[in-house]
Design a protein around this motif. Sequence first.
Motif, mmCIF file in Angstrom:
data_model
loop_
_atom_site.group_PDB
_atom_site.id
_atom_site.type_symbol
_atom_site.label_atom_id
_atom_site.label_comp_id
_atom_site.label_asym_id
_atom_site.label_seq_id
_atom_site.Cartn_x
_atom_site.Cartn_y
_atom_site.Cartn_z
ATOM 1 N N VAL A 5 0.847 -1.191 0.000
ATOM 2 C CA VAL A 5 0.000 0.000 0.000
ATOM 3 C C VAL A 5 0.885 1.245 0.000
ATOM 4 C CG1 VAL A 5 -1.853 1.241 1.172
ATOM 5 C CG2 VAL A 5 -1.781 -1.266 1.250
ATOM 6 N N LYS A 6 0.924 1.921 -1.126
ATOM 7 C CA LYS A 6 1.806 3.080 -1.280
ATOM 8 C C LYS A 6 1.478 4.175 -0.278
ATOM 9 C CE LYS A 6 3.597 6.185 -4.883
ATOM 10 N NZ LYS A 6 3.454 6.598 -6.308
ATOM 11 N N ALA A 7 0.204 4.350 0.020
ATOM 12 C CA ALA A 7 -0.200 5.416 0.948
ATOM 13 C C ALA A 7 0.403 5.212 2.331
ATOM 14 C CB ALA A 7 -1.724 5.470 1.042
ATOM 15 N N GLN A 8 0.546 3.962 2.743
ATOM 16 C CA GLN A 8 1.159 3.682 4.044
ATOM 17 C C GLN A 8 2.620 4.115 4.046
ATOM 18 O OE1 GLN A 8 -0.409 2.718 6.745
ATOM 19 N NE2 GLN A 8 -1.428 0.739 6.521
ATOM 20 N N LEU A 9 3.333 3.785 2.980
ATOM 21 C CA LEU A 9 4.742 4.169 2.868
ATOM 22 C C LEU A 9 4.893 5.688 2.857
ATOM 23 C CD1 LEU A 9 5.811 1.611 0.113
ATOM 24 C CD2 LEU A 9 6.212 1.414 2.568
ATOM 25 N N GLU A 10 4.039 6.351 2.103
ATOM 26 C CA GLU A 10 4.115 7.813 2.017
ATOM 27 C C GLU A 10 3.842 8.455 3.372
ATOM 28 O OE1 GLU A 10 1.288 8.552 -1.054
ATOM 29 O OE2 GLU A 10 2.750 8.322 -2.693
ATOM 30 N N LEU A 11 2.885 7.898 4.110
ATOM 31 C CA LEU A 11 2.589 8.419 5.443
ATOM 32 C C LEU A 11 3.796 8.240 6.364
ATOM 33 C CD1 LEU A 11 0.634 9.567 7.549
ATOM 34 C CD2 LEU A 11 -0.176 7.213 7.942
ATOM 35 N N GLY A 12 4.394 7.042 6.306
ATOM 36 C CA GLY A 12 5.558 6.786 7.142
ATOM 37 C C GLY A 12 6.718 7.703 6.820
ATOM 38 N N GLU A 13 6.978 7.900 5.527
ATOM 39 C CA GLU A 13 8.105 8.732 5.110
ATOM 40 C C GLU A 13 7.861 10.200 5.463
ATOM 41 O OE1 GLU A 13 11.151 8.931 1.322
ATOM 42 O OE2 GLU A 13 9.108 8.186 1.007
ATOM 43 N N SER A 14 6.629 10.664 5.308
ATOM 44 C CA SER A 14 6.336 12.076 5.554
ATOM 45 C C SER A 14 6.347 12.429 7.035
ATOM 46 C CB SER A 14 4.971 12.446 4.946
ATOM 47 O OG SER A 14 3.924 11.753 5.612
ATOM 48 N N THR A 15 6.111 11.437 7.890
ATOM 49 C CA THR A 15 6.064 11.712 9.329
ATOM 50 C C THR A 15 7.326 11.257 10.057
ATOM 51 O OG1 THR A 15 4.907 9.593 9.698
ATOM 52 C CG2 THR A 15 3.546 11.562 9.407
ATOM 53 N N LEU A 16 8.297 10.757 9.327
ATOM 54 C CA LEU A 16 9.526 10.262 9.945
ATOM 55 C C LEU A 16 10.341 11.410 10.547
ATOM 56 C CD1 LEU A 16 11.363 7.745 10.382
ATOM 57 C CD2 LEU A 16 12.442 8.304 8.187
ATOM 58 N N ASP A 17 10.847 11.200 11.725
ATOM 59 C CA ASP A 17 11.727 12.166 12.372
ATOM 60 C C ASP A 17 12.914 12.454 11.446
ATOM 61 O OD1 ASP A 17 13.617 13.502 13.922
ATOM 62 O OD2 ASP A 17 13.278 12.278 15.700
ATOM 63 N N PRO A 18 13.155 13.712 11.099
ATOM 64 C CA PRO A 18 14.265 14.032 10.186
ATOM 65 C C PRO A 18 15.607 13.458 10.633
ATOM 66 C CG PRO A 18 12.892 15.961 10.541
ATOM 67 C CD PRO A 18 12.394 14.916 11.488
#
Length: 446
Positions: free
Chosen positions: A301-314
Amino acid sequence: MSTPAGTSANSTGTGTGSVQLRPKLSELAATISANAKIVEDYIEAQGLPYPSFASDGPSNFPIPQTPETEGIHEARQALLTASKHIYDLATGPNEYLRWLVWNYNDVSTLDVITAFDIPKIVPIDGDISYAEIGEKCKVPELKIRQVIRLAMVNRIFYEPRHGYVAHTAASRLLREDPLMWNWITYNTDDLFPASLKVVDALKKWPESGETSDTAFALANNSESLFQFLGARPERAKRFGQAMSAFSTGQGYAVEHLVKNYDWGKLPKNATVVDVGGATGFVCVELAKAYPEFKFVVEDKVKAQLELGESTLDPALKPQFSYVEHDFFTEQPVKGADAYLIRWCMHNWSDKYAAIMIKSLVPALKNGSKVIINELALPEPGVLNPWEERRVRTLDMVMMMCLNALEREEGDWKRLFAEADPRFRFEGAKQPPGCLMNIVEATFVDE
């Protein structure tokens, strides 16, 4: 801290054999008294909120699960086990069975309470009459009273004065905790109707391992659970939140995996692939403990990956990459040190679980670890009744919804052996205080 002698398997009913079926009421009562005192003394000594169903009572049992409180929780489990055993024994087989079958009424009351949003109607402070609740629900007062008074037997609401309803800690949770609300309504709306079709599914498809040949599909116009959720975004969102409520419950926390697997035996700069990892929340916790590891989070599920990447601690981003991948196809990340699969394989029958493992093989190097974080069911009677009921119920839900199952250690060993003889099965470890196991196999290709 050790528990009294009365908490042994012979007195609490754990284990097997005739002793489990023939305990003495007085011994069970002694176990309850001794362990209740251990728990109560700790709560009072630490100044913790006392367990209560009063509306201002704590939502969770107040003693945190830490290495320091392990003995206290052993006493709590012994208390729960002996309490259930003495209740069942004092009830007797005839009455026990007679009323066990009526448990569907408990689900029905929850269905009504949530469908009409009654927790929001009842004020958080004070009370409200059955007549007013009925008026707001557009349901006759007497019918509302019938439902709520049965719910009260389960400590959901209480009647502070005749004809009036007020909150307990449990009903307040339904009003204030959206995860609990979604967990309850997912079960009443989506799973409860499927539970009535289990017999039909077993008769129609006794040998099937397909997600389409299930009780859930029979209850939902031949749609599998995945098809059903895929066509209904709001239900899918609720499902995700319900699973969050389930997986963050006691015994399922990610910290058990982080702290109880020997990650230090991997190379210092190890690469860990999180297969079916959703947003990568498990690897986020691992990354905090192992800053030199690299993590690849995979999900279909691409949306899950995008959510994880966008909210990842820099600060963690240099350690992470995200890859869209279907775990039934060949693993694209070659030669990683560990491939982690958490809470994925129990959704699938053995046919598909084997495909999942075989799909890893072309990517594995000598010494690669496959780490599965799921249940490894014990023999009957080993767990205390409270824990055993949870895992056996989950096993039943897997069959009902997906033709899948929760596996025993022998099932895991067999799956790896059938997938490739080069796997060396390392066993299944259950961390203290955790309901899940850490199942491990090493790929040996020398």
